[in-house]
Design a protein around this motif. Structure first.
Motif, PDB file in Angstrom:
ATOM      1  N   UNK A  50       0.755  -1.052   0.362  1.00 16.06           N
ATOM      2  CA  UNK A  50      -0.021  -0.042   0.149  1.00 16.06           C
ATOM      3  C   UNK A  50       1.020   1.786  -0.227  1.00 16.06           C
ATOM      4  N   UNK A  51       0.784   2.077  -0.497  1.00 16.23           N
ATOM      5  CA  UNK A  51       2.496   2.964  -1.010  1.00 16.23           C
ATOM      6  C   UNK A  51       1.176   4.613  -1.220  1.00 16.23           C
ATOM      7  N   UNK A  52       1.615   5.342  -0.217  1.00 20.26           N
ATOM      8  CA  UNK A  52       0.889   6.835  -0.842  1.00 20.26           C
ATOM      9  C   UNK A  52       1.979   7.525  -0.395  1.00 20.26           C
ATOM     10  N   UNK A  76      -4.795  -1.560 -15.609  1.00 16.19           N
ATOM     11  CA  UNK A  76      -3.494  -1.205 -15.115  1.00 16.19           C
ATOM     12  C   UNK A  76      -3.412   0.355 -15.100  1.00 16.19           C
ATOM     13  N   UNK A  77      -3.548   0.723 -16.505  1.00 20.65           N
ATOM     14  CA  UNK A  77      -3.629   1.675 -17.177  1.00 20.65           C
ATOM     15  C   UNK A  77      -5.072   2.478 -16.796  1.00 20.65           C
ATOM     16  N   UNK A 126      -0.848  -4.265 -11.679  1.00 17.95           N
ATOM     17  CA  UNK A 126      -1.391  -3.900  -9.684  1.00 17.95           C
ATOM     18  C   UNK A 126      -0.154  -2.799  -9.789  1.00 17.95           C
ATOM     19  N   UNK A 127      -0.507  -1.996 -10.238  1.00 11.20           N
ATOM     20  CA  UNK A 127       0.101  -0.320  -9.981  1.00 11.20           C
ATOM     21  C   UNK A 127      -0.264   0.350  -8.551  1.00 11.20           C
ATOM     22  N   UNK A 173       3.709 -10.826  -8.678  1.00 10.79           N
ATOM     23  CA  UNK A 173       4.320  -9.785  -8.521  1.00 10.79           C
ATOM     24  C   UNK A 173       3.834  -7.753  -9.083  1.00 10.79           C
ATOM     25  N   UNK A 174       2.770  -8.806  -8.707  1.00 13.16           N
ATOM     26  CA  UNK A 174       1.707  -7.403  -8.213  1.00 13.16           C
ATOM     27  C   UNK A 174       2.412  -6.235  -7.302  1.00 13.16           C
ATOM     28  N   UNK A 175       2.727  -5.174  -7.501  1.00 16.57           N
ATOM     29  CA  UNK A 175       3.494  -4.269  -6.625  1.00 16.57           C
ATOM     30  C   UNK A 175       4.456  -3.928  -6.940  1.00 16.57           C
TER      31      UNK A 175
END
Ligand code: SF4
Ligand code: SF4
Ligand code: SF4
Lengths: 263, 392
Positions: free
Chosen positions: B59-61, B242-243, B165-166, B76-78
């Motif tokens: 989880x990115x912020x 994803x795009x 999964x960007x 590779x979903x990260x």
């Protein structure tokens, strides 16, 4: 006019002296801790005054003097002037000598009160109301930070002195070293408070590599923005008091001088 | 890649196929891939596919990274880990040369000449493929090639993995560098193999394309089946989706011109008040290439070495000339970083220095967001223009 370094020209070995003021001895022990390199140091420098290693003492002048500890008494203030006049190149080592050390907490308190409370005969105690770095009293040629100093950096300072060059001791923050080392940032990935972004590099970013926040042992870096960092420390669970305490350790006096430091 | 099927590429399973890929690569190469360590998906040497981050997500912020376990087994979903491939291709510290003085005072210089490691990079995201191409132009192109970089680069085997999964901090779509490989502009680095991970009712597998003879040879040794239409369609759809759900974007303007016209912007003071000048953004950026050199001498004085190490425009010493640093204020240092990355990089290297990986956003402790700063500069410039037009 500050003295210039004396490059080693193959003649007589330059003399080295190590002095101590108010301090714990940890920084000068770093020199003894140089293990394999210690013999090489002794081969290149004539160790003339180093009480921690030998009681044999030769008089100055000394080519290189390493001074540990802060100035806390009138006698220290006088002694540091004597050391300066006997030293061609004066390097202060450690948080005490470069920032006043943890004993600079007295700078924020009433020393008279301490003296009356702690000592049975307060009148025996001659002490100053502040603990100050050596540079507050005499010109210093180089300041090596840390509590304690880093062995590799000490050797770099000595080697650079011998070669007549500037020591490679970066002034940037611990984060630079932390990222180079490949450590996962404890603030970003774990929400752990870390003083790395405002702390002078030199330790090699040890604490974050073990999952802990930086304690600020090397004092403020050359480029500090405390008002930007303090909200992060608060977000990650520190109270205002915790923040004040975190900034008031070995380098209390130098962090207190930074803009935006809690009063 | 040629197969008997009309669909290009091949399909390998996420179990035996991927395991065989790591095994084959590890026969004669140091395999570097994503793996979980210290609460993050880092890049490290791996020896089996088991070490890959099966079922791990992030989880990115801005200023925040959390490792989470995924409800599925995706590998590779990260995205936006704390390092990039420059850690290996352009390492943080390397020796350039040594010099020894003999008894008669003669100096003998010796350039560093160690055989470059043969790396296999597994899991190079499309943005990072572009970033490698950017560094190829900076370090490997032009009249002054960084020899050690070029040798490491030439020997590296690249397995690209497209993004499905960007993270919330990614904006590769707006930089034209992802989330798929092999876009028409074609300025990404070449890959040897490109993989797209698919997990649906038909199973967990990768659609694989070879991009080089070396890639074809490796693919030929893996248990694989010819590319089939459902796998290819599923892969294409996952990348297209994803795009679609890319949450961030650069403002759709000429950033080069925006930077050139923003040198006096008030926004620089705003960002400078928040910036720690800690340098984390430049250290994690996959294209930032700046270095400094240090001279190391030993106690005998008869041996010296020159080392190169990463430097950063946020370091005061970076612009230190006689008398002090040229860029002393945080304002001038942040401005240097952004205007170089998005502006003058075009003048120097004919492209943007930003590939939209989002690392600088995630790993900035205070969460300064390059897309937000660019948008604010654009808004300020638009306001300025509007005001100028109103004035008769
Ligand atoms: S862990 Fe601390 S020192 Fe390391 S990058 Fe993060 S904030 Fe900086
Ligand atoms: S500037 Fe930021 S988003 Fe762009 S390539 Fe560098 S780290 Fe990635
Ligand atoms: S933008 Fe963020 S990561 Fe970069 S120097 Fe400033 S505070 Fe550090």
């Amino acid at each position: 006019m500050r003295p210039q370094p004396v490059p080693y020209d193959g003649g007589a070995r330059p003399t080295l002296a190590v002095f101590k003021l108010a301090s714990c001895d940890g920084c000068q022990l770093t020199l003894l801790d140089c293990e394999d390199q210690l013999l090489a140091v002794a081969g290149r420098l004539d160790i003339s005054h180093f009480l921690e290693a030998s009681s044999a003492v030769r008089p100055g002048p000394y080519d290189l003097a390493l001074v540990e500890g802060s100035v806390t008494t009138p006698a220290d203030a006088e002694r540091v002037r004597e050391i300066r006049s006997a030293a061609r190149f004066l390097v202060t080592i450690g948080a005490c000598a470069t920032a006043g050390g943890i004993q600079a907490l007295r700078n924020f308190a009433d020393v008279e009160e301490f003296r009356a409370t702690v000592y049975a005969r307060p009148d025996y105690i001659a002490t100053l109301t502040t603990s100050t770095p050596v540079s507050a009293h005499v010109p210093v040629d180089f300041e090596l930070r840390g509590c304690p100093i880093d062995r590799g950096q000490l050797l770099e300072v000595i080697t650079a002195f011998l070669a007549g060059r500037k020591p490679d001791v970066p002034n940037h923050s611990v984060c630079f070293a932390c990222k180079r080392r490949g450590t996962v940032c404890v603030t970003v990935a774990h929400g752990t408070p870390c003083l790395g972004p405002v702390t002078h590099a030199g330790c090699g970013a040890i604490c974050p590599a073990y999952g802990r926040g930086c304690y600020g042992c090397f004092g403020p870096s050359a480029s500090v923005n405390l008002p930007a960092l303090i909200p992060l420390l608060r977000r990650d669970g520190m109270s205002d008091d915790d923040v004040r305490r975190a900034l008031r350790t070995y380098n209390a006096a130098s962090f207190a001088e930074v803009e935006g430091a809690p009063s | 890649m040629t197969t008997s099927s009309s669909v290009p590429g091949a399909v390998i399973s996420a179990s035996e196929g991927l395991a065989a890929l790591v095994d084959v690569l590890a026969e004669d190469r140091t395999v570097i891939g994503p793996t979980c360590r210290d609460g993050a998906i880092v890049l490290a040497e791996i020896s089996t596919a088991d070490e890959l981050p099966h079922g791990c997500g992030v989880e990115l912020e801005a200023g925040r990274y959390r490792l989470v376990s995924r409800p599925d087994a995706m590998i590779f979903a990260h995205s936006a880990g704390p390092q990039s491939w420059k850690t290996y291709l352009h390492p943080q510290r390397e020796r350039l040369w040594t010099v020894d003085r003999d008894a008669r005072g003669r100096l003998a210089f010796q350039a560093e000449d160690v055989a470059p490691p043969a790396y296999a990079f597994l899991g190079v995201r499309p943005c990072d493929l572009r970033a490698i191409a950017v560094q190829d132009r900076v370090l490997g192109g032009g009249p002054h090639t960084a020899t050690a970089y070029r040798r490491r680069r030439e020997r590296a085997f690249v397995v690209a993995v497209e993004c499905t999964d960007p993270g919330a901090t990614c904006f590769c779509t707006s930089m034209g560098s992802g989330p798929g490989v092999g876009r028409e502009d074609g300025d990404a680095a070449a890959y040897d193999l490109a993989l797209t991970e698919v997990l649906d009712d038909e199973g967990h597998r990768f659609w694989v394309r070879a991009g080089s003879p070396a890639g074809e040879r490796v693919l030929g040794r893996l248990p694989h089946r010819p590319g089939d239409a459902p796998s290819r369609v599923a892969a294409r759809e996952a990348v297209a989706a994803a795009a679609q759900h890319m949450e961030r974007a650069m403002p759709p303007v000429d950033l080069h011109a925006l930077m050139a016209g923003s040198l006096d912007a008030a926004r620089w003071d705003d960002v400078a008040a928040r910036c720690l000048t800690c340098g984390n953004c430049t250290m994690v950026c996959p294209t930032c290439f700046c270095t400094t050199t240090e001279d190391v001498t030993d106690l005998t004085g008869d041996h010296a070495e020159r080392w190169q190490r990463w430097d950063s425009c946020f370091d005061l010493d970076f612009s230190h000339l006689h008398g002090g640093p040229v860029r002393a204020s945080a304002r001038s240092r942040y401005r240097q970083w952004l205007t170089h990355k998005l502006g003058t990089w075009h003048d120097q290297f004919g492209e943007s220095g930003c590939v939209g990986c989002g690392r600088c956003i995630v790993w900035c402790p205070v969460g300064i967001d390059i897309t937000e700063e660019a948008a604010a500069l654009h808004a300020e410039s638009a306001d300025r223009q509007a005001a100028a037009e109103e004035t008769p």
